[in-house]
Write a protein that holds these residues in place. Structure first.
Motif, PDB file in Angstrom:
ATOM      1  N   LEU A  19     -43.965   1.399   4.826  1.00 16.75           N
ATOM      2  CA  LEU A  19     -45.382   1.990   4.779  1.00 16.75           C
ATOM      3  C   LEU A  19     -46.302   1.422   5.740  1.00 16.75           C
ATOM      4  N   GLU A  20     -45.978  -0.013   6.109  1.00 19.70           N
ATOM      5  CA  GLU A  20     -46.700  -0.744   7.203  1.00 19.70           C
ATOM      6  C   GLU A  20     -46.542   0.084   8.735  1.00 19.70           C
ATOM      7  N   VAL A  21     -45.138   0.407   9.068  1.00 20.72           N
ATOM      8  CA  VAL A  21     -44.734   1.102  10.080  1.00 20.72           C
ATOM      9  C   VAL A  21     -45.656   2.395  10.361  1.00 20.72           C
TER      10      VAL A  21
ATOM     11  N   ILE B 211     -31.167   0.849  10.123  1.00 18.51           N
ATOM     12  CA  ILE B 211     -32.614   0.777  10.538  1.00 18.51           C
ATOM     13  C   ILE B 211     -33.239   2.062  10.843  1.00 18.51           C
ATOM     14  N   VAL B 212     -32.327   2.597  12.025  1.00 22.00           N
ATOM     15  CA  VAL B 212     -32.744   3.696  12.579  1.00 22.00           C
ATOM     16  C   VAL B 212     -32.664   4.872  11.504  1.00 22.00           C
TER      17      VAL B 212
ATOM     18  N   VAL C 106     -37.990  13.224  15.444  1.00 21.18           N
ATOM     19  CA  VAL C 106     -37.531  11.819  15.627  1.00 21.18           C
ATOM     20  C   VAL C 106     -36.317  11.968  16.505  1.00 21.18           C
ATOM     21  N   ASP C 107     -36.242  11.411  17.622  1.00 22.98           N
ATOM     22  CA  ASP C 107     -35.119  10.829  18.401  1.00 22.98           C
ATOM     23  C   ASP C 107     -34.825   9.609  18.360  1.00 22.98           C
TER      24      ASP C 107
ATOM     25  N   THR D  12     -37.517   8.753   6.929  1.00 23.31           N
ATOM     26  CA  THR D  12     -39.032   8.643   6.472  1.00 23.31           C
ATOM     27  C   THR D  12     -39.870   9.474   7.385  1.00 23.31           C
ATOM     28  N   LEU D  13     -39.845   9.154   8.581  1.00 24.39           N
ATOM     29  CA  LEU D  13     -40.814   9.892   9.674  1.00 24.39           C
ATOM     30  C   LEU D  13     -40.605  11.487   9.475  1.00 24.39           C
ATOM     31  N   GLU D  14     -39.310  11.818   9.490  1.00 19.02           N
ATOM     32  CA  GLU D  14     -39.312  13.255   9.476  1.00 19.02           C
ATOM     33  C   GLU D  14     -39.753  13.871   7.880  1.00 19.02           C
TER      34      GLU D  14
END
Length: 229
Positions: free
Chosen positions: A107-109, A14-15, A29-30, A21-23
């Motif tokens: 996408l919700e996150v 999950i991490v 991201v940490d 995705t966020l990067e």
């Protein structure tokens, strides 16, 4: 500069997925994989968002949230078990700003993160002009988003401050729980009015000398809440 995000979950897949995705969206991201590691990371850096799983080794997500709230108001989104309302309520009790149920859509996150960042940016823009409001022994500095009671600073979460700011800027106006939820959390917020009750209760515990007999934030029974001028 990219927004800073801390992802906390003991499930490494999950991490890894969240980080990738966020990067891709240009965020920094940490990652942390247990509660103690998460608290230490939050002490070392001020994050724009913390994604925090409830079930963690060493310290639970609730404990992590509570400890972070002792020194920072950085926005926290709890990741909770699917359909577990008690997790959501407890997360809000401990100072979380939002929650997302597992399994979640990435996408919700991203949408929730961007919504919180937009609200924070909007608040910053609106508060550029210095504005200090004083009622009795309470002082609210709108620009710095700080609240003092008898010159002692009160550590409010972002949402607690937003609720108090709305009420104090509109003294004696009664807001229903639904209105507060829509104005402060947004019309697309999936939670219910219990969210408002939790935040009002926690707000009173912080600013009222006797929360059961409030001096500032009052209840109009059967209608809603208001700030008494």
């Amino acid at each position: 500069m990219g927004k800073k995000v801390l992802v906390v979950d003991d499930e490494k897949i999950i991490v890894k997925g969240l980080r990738f995705t966020l990067e891709q969206d240009g965020m920094e991201v940490d990652c942390a994989y247990d509660g103690e590691e998460a608290v230490e990371a939050a002490k070392q850096k001020e994050y724009d968002i913390v994604l925090l799983d409830v079930m963690l080794p060493k310290l639970s997500g609730f404990d992590v949230c509570q400890q972070i709230r002792e020194f920072s108001n950085m926005p926290i989104i709890m990741l909770t078990a699917k359909g577990d309302d008690m997790d959501k309520i407890l997360g809000l009790e401990y100072g979380a700003d939002d929650y997302i149920t597992k399994p979640f859509n990435i996408l919700e996150v991203k949408a929730r993160i961007k919504a919180i960042m937009r609200r924070n940016a909007r608040n910053a823009a609106e508060n550029e002009a210095s504005k200090v409001i004083t009622y009795g022994d309470m002082k609210m500095d709108i620009e710095s988003r700080r609240v003092f009671i008898a010159d002692h600073e009160i550590n409010l979460t972002a949402k607690e401050f937003d609720v108090l700011e709305l009420l104090i800027l509109n003294p004696n106006k009664v807001y229903s729980r639904e209105n507060l939820l829509n104005i402060v959390w947004g019309y697309d917020y999936p939670g219910d009015v219990r969210t408002v009750d939790v935040h009002i209760r926690r707000l009173r515990e912080k600013i009222e000398e006797n929360p059961s007999e409030p001096k500032y934030v009052h209840t109009k029974w059967g209608v809603g809440y208001y700030f008494k001028n």
